[in-house]
Design a protein around this motif. Structure first.
Motif, PDB file in Angstrom:
ATOM      1  N   ASP A  19      39.187  35.707  53.286  1.00 41.34           N
ATOM      2  CA  ASP A  19      38.909  34.899  51.854  1.00 41.34           C
ATOM      3  C   ASP A  19      37.764  34.013  51.973  1.00 41.34           C
ATOM      4  OD1 ASP A  19      40.431  34.556  49.542  1.00 41.34           O
ATOM      5  OD2 ASP A  19      40.759  32.329  50.123  1.00 41.34           O
ATOM      6  N   HIS A  20      37.516  33.527  53.043  1.00 39.81           N
ATOM      7  CA  HIS A  20      36.306  32.506  53.218  1.00 39.81           C
ATOM      8  C   HIS A  20      35.139  33.361  53.125  1.00 39.81           C
ATOM      9  CE1 HIS A  20      33.677  29.302  54.471  1.00 39.81           C
ATOM     10  NE2 HIS A  20      33.105  30.250  55.256  1.00 39.81           N
ATOM     11  N   GLY A  26      30.911  36.180  47.024  1.00 43.62           N
ATOM     12  CA  GLY A  26      30.865  35.866  45.774  1.00 43.62           C
ATOM     13  C   GLY A  26      29.782  34.878  45.077  1.00 43.62           C
ATOM     14  N   LYS A  27      29.605  33.763  45.832  1.00 48.25           N
ATOM     15  CA  LYS A  27      28.811  33.000  45.384  1.00 48.25           C
ATOM     16  C   LYS A  27      27.030  33.489  45.664  1.00 48.25           C
ATOM     17  CE  LYS A  27      31.357  28.826  46.375  1.00 48.25           C
ATOM     18  NZ  LYS A  27      31.216  27.786  47.346  1.00 48.25           N
ATOM     19  N   VAL A  28      26.904  34.300  46.681  1.00 46.15           N
ATOM     20  CA  VAL A  28      25.780  34.815  46.688  1.00 46.15           C
ATOM     21  C   VAL A  28      25.301  35.754  45.662  1.00 46.15           C
ATOM     22  CG1 VAL A  28      24.285  36.336  48.196  1.00 46.15           C
ATOM     23  CG2 VAL A  28      25.496  34.449  49.181  1.00 46.15           C
ATOM     24  N   MET A  29      26.440  36.646  45.230  1.00 52.17           N
ATOM     25  CA  MET A  29      26.228  37.573  44.241  1.00 52.17           C
ATOM     26  C   MET A  29      26.020  37.070  42.945  1.00 52.17           C
ATOM     27  SD  MET A  29      29.089  40.259  45.560  1.00 52.17           S
ATOM     28  CE  MET A  29      28.875  41.634  44.232  1.00 52.17           C
ATOM     29  N   PHE A  60      35.066  40.465  40.874  1.00 56.51           N
ATOM     30  CA  PHE A  60      35.062  39.983  42.004  1.00 56.51           C
ATOM     31  C   PHE A  60      34.272  38.623  41.846  1.00 56.51           C
ATOM     32  CE2 PHE A  60      32.855  39.114  46.037  1.00 56.51           C
ATOM     33  CZ  PHE A  60      33.848  39.223  47.058  1.00 56.51           C
ATOM     34  N   VAL A  61      33.259  38.666  41.151  1.00 53.96           N
ATOM     35  CA  VAL A  61      32.112  37.553  41.161  1.00 53.96           C
ATOM     36  C   VAL A  61      32.845  36.589  40.282  1.00 53.96           C
ATOM     37  CG1 VAL A  61      30.037  36.688  40.054  1.00 53.96           C
ATOM     38  CG2 VAL A  61      30.207  38.623  41.309  1.00 53.96           C
ATOM     39  N   LYS A  62      33.566  36.896  39.289  1.00 55.50           N
ATOM     40  CA  LYS A  62      34.413  35.962  38.355  1.00 55.50           C
ATOM     41  C   LYS A  62      35.427  34.944  39.408  1.00 55.50           C
ATOM     42  CE  LYS A  62      37.073  35.548  34.415  1.00 55.50           C
ATOM     43  NZ  LYS A  62      37.688  36.273  32.915  1.00 55.50           N
ATOM     44  N   LYS A  63      36.251  35.672  40.161  1.00 52.23           N
ATOM     45  CA  LYS A  63      37.305  35.419  41.135  1.00 52.23           C
ATOM     46  C   LYS A  63      36.568  34.453  42.127  1.00 52.23           C
ATOM     47  CE  LYS A  63      41.333  36.229  43.662  1.00 52.23           C
ATOM     48  NZ  LYS A  63      42.363  37.427  44.035  1.00 52.23           N
ATOM     49  N   TYR A  64      35.555  34.855  42.931  1.00 54.98           N
ATOM     50  CA  TYR A  64      35.154  34.390  44.247  1.00 54.98           C
ATOM     51  C   TYR A  64      33.700  33.674  43.945  1.00 54.98           C
ATOM     52  CZ  TYR A  64      38.853  36.734  46.377  1.00 54.98           C
ATOM     53  OH  TYR A  64      40.211  37.281  46.754  1.00 54.98           O
ATOM     54  N   GLY A  65      33.200  33.873  42.973  1.00 51.19           N
ATOM     55  CA  GLY A  65      31.714  33.096  42.701  1.00 51.19           C
ATOM     56  C   GLY A  65      31.702  31.901  42.339  1.00 51.19           C
ATOM     57  N   GLN A  66      32.739  31.123  42.170  1.00 50.99           N
ATOM     58  CA  GLN A  66      32.588  29.840  41.767  1.00 50.99           C
ATOM     59  C   GLN A  66      32.294  28.756  42.665  1.00 50.99           C
ATOM     60  OE1 GLN A  66      32.805  29.781  38.381  1.00 50.99           O
ATOM     61  NE2 GLN A  66      33.413  32.040  38.613  1.00 50.99           N
TER      62      GLN A  66
END
Length: 66
Positions: A19-20, A26-29, A60-66
């Protein structure tokens, strides 16, 4: 530019990542999409040439990129 985690993250939504790691990827993307859009287009075209993973990457980016 060849980064070994890009195919995995694009094609399987980072399926083997913790998860980490998903949050980091996600942040990098997201940063790549926002700050380096032309480079992101090239990378995405390389690892997702027919666009079949576009919706998964977006989610994925919407969920993890915040």
């Amino acid at each position: 530019m060849k980064i070994k985690w890009i195919p995995e993250s694009v094609q399987s939504n980072c399926g083997k990542c913790s998860d980490h790691q998903k949050h980091l990827v996600g942040k990098v993307m997201k940063a790549s999409m926002d700050k380096l859009p032309e480079e992101w287009k090239k990378l995405n075209a390389l690892h997702n040439p027919d666009g079949k993973y576009d919706e998964g990457v977006k989610n994925f980016v919407k969920k993890y990129g915040q």
